[in-house]
Design a protein around this motif. Structure first.
Motif, PDB file in Angstrom:
ATOM      1  N   LEU A   1       0.819  -1.207   0.000  1.00  0.00           N
ATOM      2  CA  LEU A   1       0.000   0.000   0.000  1.00  0.00           C
ATOM      3  C   LEU A   1       0.854   1.257   0.000  1.00  0.00           C
ATOM      4  CD1 LEU A   1      -2.880  -0.969   2.480  1.00  0.00           C
ATOM      5  CD2 LEU A   1      -2.926  -0.933  -0.022  1.00  0.00           C
ATOM      6  N   SER A   2       2.004   1.196   0.674  1.00  0.00           N
ATOM      7  CA  SER A   2       2.907   2.344   0.679  1.00  0.00           C
ATOM      8  C   SER A   2       3.405   2.652  -0.728  1.00  0.00           C
ATOM      9  CB  SER A   2       4.093   2.063   1.609  1.00  0.00           C
ATOM     10  OG  SER A   2       5.045   3.104   1.524  1.00  0.00           O
ATOM     11  N   ILE A   3       3.782   1.610  -1.479  1.00  0.00           N
ATOM     12  CA  ILE A   3       4.243   1.799  -2.856  1.00  0.00           C
ATOM     13  C   ILE A   3       3.099   2.300  -3.732  1.00  0.00           C
ATOM     14  CG2 ILE A   3       5.031   0.555  -4.913  1.00  0.00           C
ATOM     15  CD1 ILE A   3       6.698  -1.213  -3.006  1.00  0.00           C
ATOM     16  N   ALA A   4       1.894   1.757  -3.539  1.00  0.00           N
ATOM     17  CA  ALA A   4       0.732   2.208  -4.314  1.00  0.00           C
ATOM     18  C   ALA A   4       0.465   3.689  -4.079  1.00  0.00           C
ATOM     19  CB  ALA A   4      -0.495   1.374  -3.952  1.00  0.00           C
ATOM     20  N   GLN A   5       0.534   4.119  -2.820  1.00  0.00           N
ATOM     21  CA  GLN A   5       0.314   5.535  -2.513  1.00  0.00           C
ATOM     22  C   GLN A   5       1.401   6.407  -3.145  1.00  0.00           C
ATOM     23  OE1 GLN A   5      -2.038   7.633  -1.824  1.00  0.00           O
ATOM     24  NE2 GLN A   5      -2.259   7.567   0.411  1.00  0.00           N
ATOM     25  N   SER A   6       2.654   5.947  -3.137  1.00  0.00           N
ATOM     26  CA  SER A   6       3.747   6.701  -3.766  1.00  0.00           C
ATOM     27  C   SER A   6       3.506   6.863  -5.271  1.00  0.00           C
ATOM     28  CB  SER A   6       5.086   5.995  -3.532  1.00  0.00           C
ATOM     29  OG  SER A   6       5.434   5.981  -2.164  1.00  0.00           O
ATOM     30  N   ILE A   7       3.034   5.789  -5.911  1.00  0.00           N
ATOM     31  CA  ILE A   7       2.738   5.864  -7.349  1.00  0.00           C
ATOM     32  C   ILE A   7       1.617   6.860  -7.622  1.00  0.00           C
ATOM     33  CG2 ILE A   7       1.814   4.560  -9.311  1.00  0.00           C
ATOM     34  CD1 ILE A   7       3.310   2.087  -8.177  1.00  0.00           C
ATOM     35  N   LEU A   8       0.593   6.830  -6.778  1.00  0.00           N
ATOM     36  CA  LEU A   8      -0.518   7.783  -6.957  1.00  0.00           C
ATOM     37  C   LEU A   8      -0.036   9.210  -6.770  1.00  0.00           C
ATOM     38  CD1 LEU A   8      -3.642   7.277  -7.504  1.00  0.00           C
ATOM     39  CD2 LEU A   8      -2.231   5.276  -7.110  1.00  0.00           C
TER      40      LEU A   8
END
Length: 353
Positions: free
Chosen positions: A312-319
């Motif tokens: 989820l941390s990586i997903a938020q960074s991508i967003l």
């Protein structure tokens, strides 16, 4: 003239009589309460708000004392809408007239939470970069020493130990790199969000054939501008997290819904966008534990014993790289992650074939 001004205000305004019945409301009030003036004219405010007695008490107090009152962050429940958090001010105009101004607070509170979350995540990212530097330097030394040692060892059994050292060092280096999130230059090209979701759906169906994956797409959504592989990774991380949560909880009839919608005039962070793409990933699993709500998108935070806490941390960074963000609403039996990305309208000749 005065009515025209009120009709063009973005603040919801209602005119009530001495019995707290609706005489008039402007279009902003109609939109906020999801009713038309023609339907509710003459109805009591108590009926319109589903029997909310607290606001009635404030209005009656203002009427009887002939004194204005303001209430902050009050909860109201319109008959045709979800509960709302609002600020409202009631001003007596005469013995038989009350002016009620209502300002919705839900989105403003959400923006405040988003800004606080973004600030905390940026602080954590700075700390992680410093930690990565301090960790990767000695890891490189350990790896190099193990490789030198391997050259001087004649015993294959001892060389197996040096292989383990090198492999574990590489694993730790990859883990540190993952904590920092994606670091390659972002592409900017037309991305069809439904093609992204179909790719994610295909992968998940192969990995978890026992999970029903339903689609609820808005076919009118235009392409967004971004990096397709990165967007796939973000959606996949969120969807995998949902599927794994249902699997761990042994959810009966596990179901995942992939939904797309357009949000108009929507604020992300401090910027208001004319059109935003919303991708919702909805599951019927156990929900996010209360203890994780505030730290859900932090690196190394996971509700699963074997989880890395990076998805989820990586997903938020991508967003964030796409000027978007992820929201989460969760309760037992219904968890909804919403990935919000601004839409840049792309001319047809620039779209993918």
């Amino acid at each position: 003239m005065h009515q025209r001004l009120l009709e063009h205000l973005t603040t919801a305004v209602l005119l009530l009589d001495g019995e707290l019945s609706v005489r008039w409301m402007n279009p902003a009030a109609e939109a906020l309460l999801a009713v038309s003036l023609s339907r509710v004219r003459g109805s009591s405010l108590d009926t319109l708000l589903g029997g909310d007695e607290s606001i009635d008490e404030v209005l009656a107090k203002a009427r009887d004392a002939f004194h204005p009152y303001t209430q902050r962050e009050a909860r109201i429940t319109p008959l045709n809408s979800d509960p709302l958090t609002v600020d409202y001010t009631v001003t007596p105009l005469s013995d038989n007239e009350l002016l009620l101004e209502v300002e919705p607070r839900d989105r403003l509170m959400q923006i405040s939470r988003e800004e606080a979350l973004t600030t905390r995540q940026e602080t954590i990212k700075i700390l992680a970069r410093g930690l990565a530097h301090e960790v990767k330097n000695p890891l490189g030394g350990i790896r190099g020493a193990a490789q030198l040692l391997e050259r001087d060892l004649d015993d294959p059994a001892l060389r197996e130990y040096t292989h383990i050292i090198v492999e574990e060092v590489d694993r730790l280096r990859d883990l540190v790199d993952s904590m920092l999130g994606p670091n390659r230059i972002l592409k900017h090209e037309p991305v069809n969000i439904h093609r992204v979701l179909e790719r994610v759906r295909t992968l998940l169906m192969a990995e978890h054939p026992d999970v029903a994956i339903n689609r609820d797409y808005d076919p009118s959504l235009p392409d967004l501008s971004g990096d397709e592989s990165q967007v796939i990774q973000a959606v996949l991380n969120v969807a995998r997290n949902a599927v794994q949560a249902m699997s761990d909880a042994q959810t009966p009839e596990p179901t995942l819904i992939l939904r797309t919608r357009a949000r108009r005039q929507f604020t992300l962070g401090a910027e208001r966008h004319r059109l935003v793409s919303e991708v919702a990933v909805i599951d019927n699993g156990p929900g996010v534990p209360d203890a994780l709500h505030e730290t859900l998108f932090y690196p190394m935070v996971s509700g699963r014993a074997e989880g890395s806490g990076l998805g989820l941390s990586i997903a938020q960074s991508i967003l964030h790289q796409h000027q978007g963000l992820i929201e989460c609403d969760s309760r037992a039996g219904h968890t909804e992650f919403r990935l919000l990305i601004p839409l840049v309208l792309i001319s047809p000749e620039k779209r993918h074939d």
